[in-house]
Design a protein around this motif. Structure first.
Motif, mmCIF file in Angstrom:
data_model
loop_
_atom_site.group_PDB
_atom_site.id
_atom_site.type_symbol
_atom_site.label_atom_id
_atom_site.label_comp_id
_atom_site.label_asym_id
_atom_site.label_seq_id
_atom_site.Cartn_x
_atom_site.Cartn_y
_atom_site.Cartn_z
ATOM 1 N N LEU A 43 -15.675 3.597 5.198
ATOM 2 C CA LEU A 43 -16.884 3.554 4.378
ATOM 3 C C LEU A 43 -17.750 2.335 4.674
ATOM 4 N N ASN A 44 -17.108 1.244 5.065
ATOM 5 C CA ASN A 44 -17.833 0.006 5.353
ATOM 6 C C ASN A 44 -18.192 -0.146 6.827
ATOM 7 N N GLY A 45 -17.945 0.897 7.619
ATOM 8 C CA GLY A 45 -18.316 0.851 9.031
ATOM 9 C C GLY A 45 -17.446 -0.047 9.882
ATOM 10 N N LYS A 46 -16.254 -0.365 9.383
ATOM 11 C CA LYS A 46 -15.366 -1.277 10.107
ATOM 12 C C LYS A 46 -14.284 -0.546 10.884
ATOM 13 N N GLY A 47 -14.268 0.774 10.811
ATOM 14 C CA GLY A 47 -13.240 1.518 11.519
ATOM 15 C C GLY A 47 -13.506 3.009 11.469
ATOM 16 N N ALA A 48 -12.719 3.722 12.204
ATOM 17 C CA ALA A 48 -12.813 5.179 12.253
ATOM 18 C C ALA A 48 -11.771 5.769 11.313
ATOM 19 N N ILE A 49 -11.889 7.059 11.115
ATOM 20 C CA ILE A 49 -10.935 7.774 10.279
ATOM 21 C C ILE A 49 -10.676 9.117 10.948
ATOM 22 N N SER A 50 -9.460 9.599 10.850
ATOM 23 C CA SER A 50 -9.121 10.859 11.519
ATOM 24 C C SER A 50 -9.738 12.045 10.776
ATOM 25 N N TYR A 51 -9.896 13.127 11.502
ATOM 26 C CA TYR A 51 -10.448 14.337 10.902
ATOM 27 C C TYR A 51 -9.581 14.829 9.739
ATOM 28 N N PRO A 52 -8.252 14.875 9.876
ATOM 29 C CA PRO A 52 -7.438 15.280 8.718
ATOM 30 C C PRO A 52 -7.646 14.384 7.495
ATOM 31 N N ASN A 53 -7.880 13.092 7.712
ATOM 32 C CA ASN A 53 -8.118 12.197 6.582
ATOM 33 C C ASN A 53 -9.486 12.427 5.959
ATOM 34 N N ILE A 83 -18.647 9.828 -3.762
ATOM 35 C CA ILE A 83 -17.742 9.035 -4.597
ATOM 36 C C ILE A 83 -18.467 8.585 -5.861
ATOM 37 N N ALA A 84 -19.689 8.113 -5.699
ATOM 38 C CA ALA A 84 -20.466 7.658 -6.855
ATOM 39 C C ALA A 84 -20.806 8.817 -7.785
ATOM 40 N N ILE A 85 -21.234 9.943 -7.220
ATOM 41 C CA ILE A 85 -21.599 11.106 -8.041
ATOM 42 C C ILE A 85 -20.398 11.605 -8.831
ATOM 43 N N ARG A 86 -19.243 11.589 -8.212
ATOM 44 C CA ARG A 86 -18.022 12.053 -8.891
ATOM 45 C C ARG A 86 -17.481 11.013 -9.880
ATOM 46 N N GLY A 87 -18.092 9.827 -9.902
ATOM 47 C CA GLY A 87 -17.667 8.798 -10.851
ATOM 48 C C GLY A 87 -16.307 8.221 -10.528
ATOM 49 N N LYS A 88 -15.988 8.128 -9.252
ATOM 50 C CA LYS A 88 -14.699 7.598 -8.824
ATOM 51 C C LYS A 88 -14.908 6.325 -8.020
ATOM 52 N N THR A 89 -13.813 5.673 -7.740
ATOM 53 C CA THR A 89 -13.835 4.544 -6.822
ATOM 54 C C THR A 89 -13.218 5.001 -5.506
ATOM 55 N N ALA A 90 -13.461 4.236 -4.461
ATOM 56 C CA ALA A 90 -12.857 4.564 -3.167
ATOM 57 C C ALA A 90 -11.332 4.527 -3.266
ATOM 58 N N ALA A 91 -10.811 3.610 -4.068
ATOM 59 C CA ALA A 91 -9.357 3.520 -4.245
ATOM 60 C C ALA A 91 -8.806 4.785 -4.903
ATOM 61 N N GLU A 92 -9.519 5.301 -5.895
ATOM 62 C CA GLU A 92 -9.077 6.538 -6.560
ATOM 63 C C GLU A 92 -9.104 7.715 -5.588
ATOM 64 N N VAL A 93 -10.162 7.797 -4.805
ATOM 65 C CA VAL A 93 -10.259 8.888 -3.826
ATOM 66 C C VAL A 93 -9.142 8.761 -2.802
ATOM 67 N N SER A 94 -8.885 7.543 -2.349
ATOM 68 C CA SER A 94 -7.795 7.319 -1.395
ATOM 69 C C SER A 94 -6.469 7.814 -1.960
ATOM 70 N N ASP A 117 -5.983 9.990 -4.440
ATOM 71 C CA ASP A 117 -6.034 11.444 -4.611
ATOM 72 C C ASP A 117 -5.865 12.184 -3.281
ATOM 73 N N ALA A 118 -6.351 11.566 -2.204
ATOM 74 C CA ALA A 118 -6.299 12.193 -0.882
ATOM 75 C C ALA A 118 -5.015 11.852 -0.129
ATOM 76 N N GLY A 119 -4.214 10.963 -0.682
ATOM 77 C CA GLY A 119 -2.978 10.559 -0.005
ATOM 78 C C GLY A 119 -3.236 9.618 1.164
ATOM 79 N N LEU A 120 -4.319 8.849 1.090
ATOM 80 C CA LEU A 120 -4.684 7.921 2.164
ATOM 81 C C LEU A 120 -4.434 6.486 1.718
ATOM 82 N N SER A 121 -4.355 5.611 2.695
ATOM 83 C CA SER A 121 -4.292 4.199 2.338
ATOM 84 C C SER A 121 -5.691 3.763 1.915
ATOM 85 N N VAL A 122 -5.741 2.866 0.966
ATOM 86 C CA VAL A 122 -7.024 2.366 0.483
ATOM 87 C C VAL A 122 -7.783 1.719 1.639
ATOM 88 N N ASN A 123 -7.066 1.002 2.491
ATOM 89 C CA ASN A 123 -7.715 0.321 3.613
ATOM 90 C C ASN A 123 -8.356 1.309 4.583
#
Length: 113
Positions: free
Chosen positions: A48-58, A23-34, A36-42
């Protein structure tokens, strides 16, 4: 050898770190990636903050949004600007151009082109 659950936990932590780095190398924020990927920001933020899991499709969607090959996501030190640029360049080649490049590299003297 570490237990499978310990190995998986380490790979997940590495994936988190590599995703943050990409995310940093691409010069984006997590919100922008979310977005772009069609994901919820949360969802992405919690992962990313180690507070939860994420599905493989996500994870796949986030990798696609970042143009990061998912195969390197769980390898330590695999995400670098040079590797991401190389991946982008290789992705842009046609099948014919890629085959030609591979043949050229295979026939090059030791040390590459």
């Amino acid at each position: 050898m570490p237990e499978p659950s310990q190995r998986a936990a380490k790979q997940i932590q590495t994936a988190r770190e590599n995703l943050r780095l990409a995310i940093a190398i691409r010069g984006k924020t997590a919100a922008e990636v979310s977005r772009d990927a069609g994901l919820s920001v949360n969802a992405l933020s919690h992962f990313l903050n180690g507070k939860g899991a994420i599905s493989y499709p996500n994870i796949l969607a986030a990798c696609d949004a970042l143009q990061v090959p998912i195969g390197i996501l769980h390898h330590p030190n695999a995400i670098t600007p040079a590797r991401l640029n190389l991946h982008s360049e290789l992705e842009a080649l046609s099948a014919r151009e890629l085959a030609s490049l591979i043949a050229e590299l295979e026939n090059a003297p030791h040390g590459g082109v």
